[in-house]
Design a protein around this motif. Sequence first.
Motif, PDB file in Angstrom:
ATOM      1  N   PRO A  65       0.820  -1.216   0.000  1.00 38.53           N
ATOM      2  CA  PRO A  65       0.000   0.000   0.000  1.00 38.53           C
ATOM      3  C   PRO A  65       0.851   1.263   0.000  1.00 38.53           C
ATOM      4  N   ASP A  66       0.260   2.337  -0.500  1.00 44.83           N
ATOM      5  CA  ASP A  66       0.911   3.648  -0.418  1.00 44.83           C
ATOM      6  C   ASP A  66       0.683   4.243   0.970  1.00 44.83           C
ATOM      7  N   THR A  67       1.400   5.318   1.242  1.00 44.47           N
ATOM      8  CA  THR A  67       1.194   6.027   2.504  1.00 44.47           C
ATOM      9  C   THR A  67      -0.017   6.924   2.342  1.00 44.47           C
ATOM     10  N   SER A  68      -0.846   6.964   3.360  1.00 41.64           N
ATOM     11  CA  SER A  68      -2.046   7.798   3.344  1.00 41.64           C
ATOM     12  C   SER A  68      -1.670   9.271   3.098  1.00 41.64           C
ATOM     13  N   ALA A  69      -2.504   9.967   2.323  1.00 42.31           N
ATOM     14  CA  ALA A  69      -2.186  11.374   1.998  1.00 42.31           C
ATOM     15  C   ALA A  69      -2.328  12.256   3.242  1.00 42.31           C
ATOM     16  N   ILE A  70      -1.405  13.205   3.345  1.00 37.10           N
ATOM     17  CA  ILE A  70      -1.429  14.137   4.479  1.00 37.10           C
ATOM     18  C   ILE A  70      -1.572  15.547   3.933  1.00 37.10           C
ATOM     19  N   GLY A  71      -2.363  16.352   4.575  1.00 36.04           N
ATOM     20  CA  GLY A  71      -2.515  17.746   4.152  1.00 36.04           C
ATOM     21  C   GLY A  71      -3.708  18.332   4.872  1.00 36.04           C
ATOM     22  N   GLY A  72      -4.004  19.580   4.620  1.00 34.50           N
ATOM     23  CA  GLY A  72      -5.148  20.179   5.288  1.00 34.50           C
ATOM     24  C   GLY A  72      -5.417  21.581   4.791  1.00 34.50           C
ATOM     25  N   CYS A  73      -6.596  22.076   5.148  1.00 36.19           N
ATOM     26  CA  CYS A  73      -7.067  23.386   4.690  1.00 36.19           C
ATOM     27  C   CYS A  73      -6.509  24.531   5.531  1.00 36.19           C
ATOM     28  N   GLY A  74      -5.956  24.216   6.698  1.00 38.97           N
ATOM     29  CA  GLY A  74      -5.522  25.297   7.593  1.00 38.97           C
ATOM     30  C   GLY A  74      -6.717  26.144   8.009  1.00 38.97           C
ATOM     31  N   THR A  75      -6.527  27.457   7.996  1.00 35.29           N
ATOM     32  CA  THR A  75      -7.592  28.350   8.477  1.00 35.29           C
ATOM     33  C   THR A  75      -8.565  28.750   7.361  1.00 35.29           C
ATOM     34  N   CYS A  76      -8.319  28.270   6.151  1.00 34.08           N
ATOM     35  CA  CYS A  76      -9.172  28.649   5.013  1.00 34.08           C
ATOM     36  C   CYS A  76     -10.620  28.191   5.240  1.00 34.08           C
ATOM     37  N   THR A  77     -11.566  29.029   4.870  1.00 34.45           N
ATOM     38  CA  THR A  77     -12.995  28.639   4.931  1.00 34.45           C
ATOM     39  C   THR A  77     -13.710  29.102   3.654  1.00 34.45           C
ATOM     40  N   ARG A  78     -12.942  29.269   2.572  1.00 35.90           N
ATOM     41  CA  ARG A  78     -13.530  29.851   1.351  1.00 35.90           C
ATOM     42  C   ARG A  78     -14.731  29.073   0.829  1.00 35.90           C
ATOM     43  N   CYS A  79     -14.638  27.748   0.839  1.00 30.00           N
ATOM     44  CA  CYS A  79     -15.754  26.962   0.283  1.00 30.00           C
ATOM     45  C   CYS A  79     -17.006  27.125   1.134  1.00 30.00           C
ATOM     46  N   ILE A  80     -16.821  27.149   2.449  1.00 34.17           N
ATOM     47  CA  ILE A  80     -17.974  27.289   3.352  1.00 34.17           C
ATOM     48  C   ILE A  80     -18.625  28.651   3.130  1.00 34.17           C
ATOM     49  N   ASP A  81     -17.783  29.677   2.998  1.00 36.49           N
ATOM     50  CA  ASP A  81     -18.305  31.039   2.817  1.00 36.49           C
ATOM     51  C   ASP A  81     -18.980  31.201   1.452  1.00 36.49           C
ATOM     52  N   ALA A  82     -18.467  30.495   0.436  1.00 32.78           N
ATOM     53  CA  ALA A  82     -18.979  30.711  -0.935  1.00 32.78           C
ATOM     54  C   ALA A  82     -20.219  29.887  -1.247  1.00 32.78           C
ATOM     55  N   CYS A  83     -20.475  28.831  -0.496  1.00 34.45           N
ATOM     56  CA  CYS A  83     -21.620  27.964  -0.827  1.00 34.45           C
ATOM     57  C   CYS A  83     -22.912  28.784  -0.747  1.00 34.45           C
ATOM     58  N   PRO A  84     -23.634  28.897  -1.850  1.00 37.50           N
ATOM     59  CA  PRO A  84     -24.781  29.810  -1.871  1.00 37.50           C
ATOM     60  C   PRO A  84     -25.950  29.368  -1.000  1.00 37.50           C
ATOM     61  N   THR A  85     -26.009  28.067  -0.672  1.00 38.65           N
ATOM     62  CA  THR A  85     -27.155  27.568   0.087  1.00 38.65           C
ATOM     63  C   THR A  85     -26.800  27.168   1.524  1.00 38.65           C
ATOM     64  N   GLY A  86     -25.558  27.408   1.927  1.00 38.16           N
ATOM     65  CA  GLY A  86     -25.142  27.046   3.289  1.00 38.16           C
ATOM     66  C   GLY A  86     -25.129  25.538   3.507  1.00 38.16           C
ATOM     67  N   ALA A  87     -24.838  24.782   2.435  1.00 34.01           N
ATOM     68  CA  ALA A  87     -24.913  23.318   2.534  1.00 34.01           C
ATOM     69  C   ALA A  87     -23.743  22.713   3.320  1.00 34.01           C
ATOM     70  N   ILE A  88     -22.599  23.433   3.370  1.00 35.69           N
ATOM     71  CA  ILE A  88     -21.480  22.903   4.181  1.00 35.69           C
ATOM     72  C   ILE A  88     -21.752  23.395   5.605  1.00 35.69           C
ATOM     73  N   VAL A  89     -22.468  22.552   6.356  1.00 36.10           N
ATOM     74  CA  VAL A  89     -22.993  23.004   7.648  1.00 36.10           C
ATOM     75  C   VAL A  89     -21.885  23.187   8.686  1.00 36.10           C
ATOM     76  N   ARG A  90     -20.827  22.462   8.532  1.00 30.67           N
ATOM     77  CA  ARG A  90     -19.598  22.690   9.290  1.00 30.67           C
ATOM     78  C   ARG A  90     -18.474  22.029   8.501  1.00 30.67           C
ATOM     79  N   PRO A  91     -17.202  22.340   8.824  1.00 36.13           N
ATOM     80  CA  PRO A  91     -16.123  21.740   8.038  1.00 36.13           C
ATOM     81  C   PRO A  91     -16.299  20.222   7.906  1.00 36.13           C
ATOM     82  N   TYR A  92     -16.169  19.732   6.710  1.00 40.79           N
ATOM     83  CA  TYR A  92     -16.219  18.305   6.370  1.00 40.79           C
ATOM     84  C   TYR A  92     -17.629  17.686   6.422  1.00 40.79           C
ATOM     85  N   VAL A  93     -18.662  18.513   6.546  1.00 45.74           N
ATOM     86  CA  VAL A  93     -20.027  17.963   6.621  1.00 45.74           C
ATOM     87  C   VAL A  93     -20.935  18.732   5.666  1.00 45.74           C
ATOM     88  N   VAL A  94     -21.471  17.999   4.663  1.00 43.61           N
ATOM     89  CA  VAL A  94     -22.404  18.613   3.706  1.00 43.61           C
ATOM     90  C   VAL A  94     -23.807  18.051   3.954  1.00 43.61           C
TER      91      VAL A  94
END
Length: 314
Positions: free
Chosen positions: A180-209
């Motif tokens: 197997p490969d090594t699991s990918a590592i990374g993260g969004c940090g403090t960014c919340t652009r997708c949550i702020d841009a979603c026109p219907t508020g569907a990303i109710v909290r980080p990682y939850v649609v």
Amino acid sequence: MSDSLKILTQSIKAKAIELGFDLCGIAPVRESCFKEQFREWLEQGYAADMTYMKREPERRLNPSLVMPATKSIVVVAKNYYTEVPENFPPDSARFARYALNEDYHNVMKKPLQELLRFIEENNDHKVTGKIYVDTGPLLEREIAQLAGIGWFGKNTMIINTRKGSWFLLGELLLDIELPPDTSAIGGCGTCTRCIDACPTGAIVRPYVVDSRKCISYLTIENREEIPASLAERMGNRMFGCDICQEVCPFNIRHALPTKDPDFQPRPHIHNHKLTELAMISDEEFRDLFRKSPVKRSKRKGLARNCAAALLLRK
Ligand code: SF4
Ligand code: SF4
């Protein structure tokens, strides 16, 4: 792990790239680490009317229950990003990028079948394999993370730090144990652009649609009327929605348009007026969207989306 399996793994990855995939990794077989989160997501009603998500959740959380002989999973990813014209006319229907041409299930399946044939021919004993492209009971994004393809963004997409998130995923369950490969590592940090841009508020909290609010669900899977409070926020997104990927800095910095002819926008796809599609006949729908993912919404669904947007847009 024998040297022959290590060599086979390298040749599988090379073959996957030769077949037109952009990334390929190997995931180990294990139960999901997101069992609690998945159950909570279902309990909250965030799966909306996607009853197939609720069916046999145990199977979805454990690839061994899908194919008991599974010992490793080959994961492939294919870039489908294309540029959309600037100043896209607001009275024309906008389709999610993956839906601008051929149905991706077919585009992904054929080379995956070829990859399976390649593995069968190059392994020294019989191989059993099962192909998945977004249709089976697999938590494919978690498996893609385990295979090193990318990590979860707050918009729930799999993000590759060097390439972004415009990828379609496919899996090949195999009864041979590849390293197997090594699991990918990374993260969004403090960014919340997708949550702020979603026109219907569907990303109710980080990682939850909440699918009930997500334009992708509302315009494709949903068979009911679109609630007025959401329809007025859809703009001209008539089949799916790319906003939470469009604003992501990893895509803005790294995404490159695909050269694959199957993902190049069909001629005139960007020219369909909302008013025309709201009145489209069955025959016209069949002609325009032959072999296209848009068939999933059916004529009735697409016409409903356009009518709702025209009546209620802000
Ligand atoms: S696809 Fe569109 S509606 Fe759904 S979460 Fe992303 S931005 Fe929101
Ligand atoms: S827009 Fe920002 S928060 Fe959202 S997925 Fe991309 S990096 Fe993460």
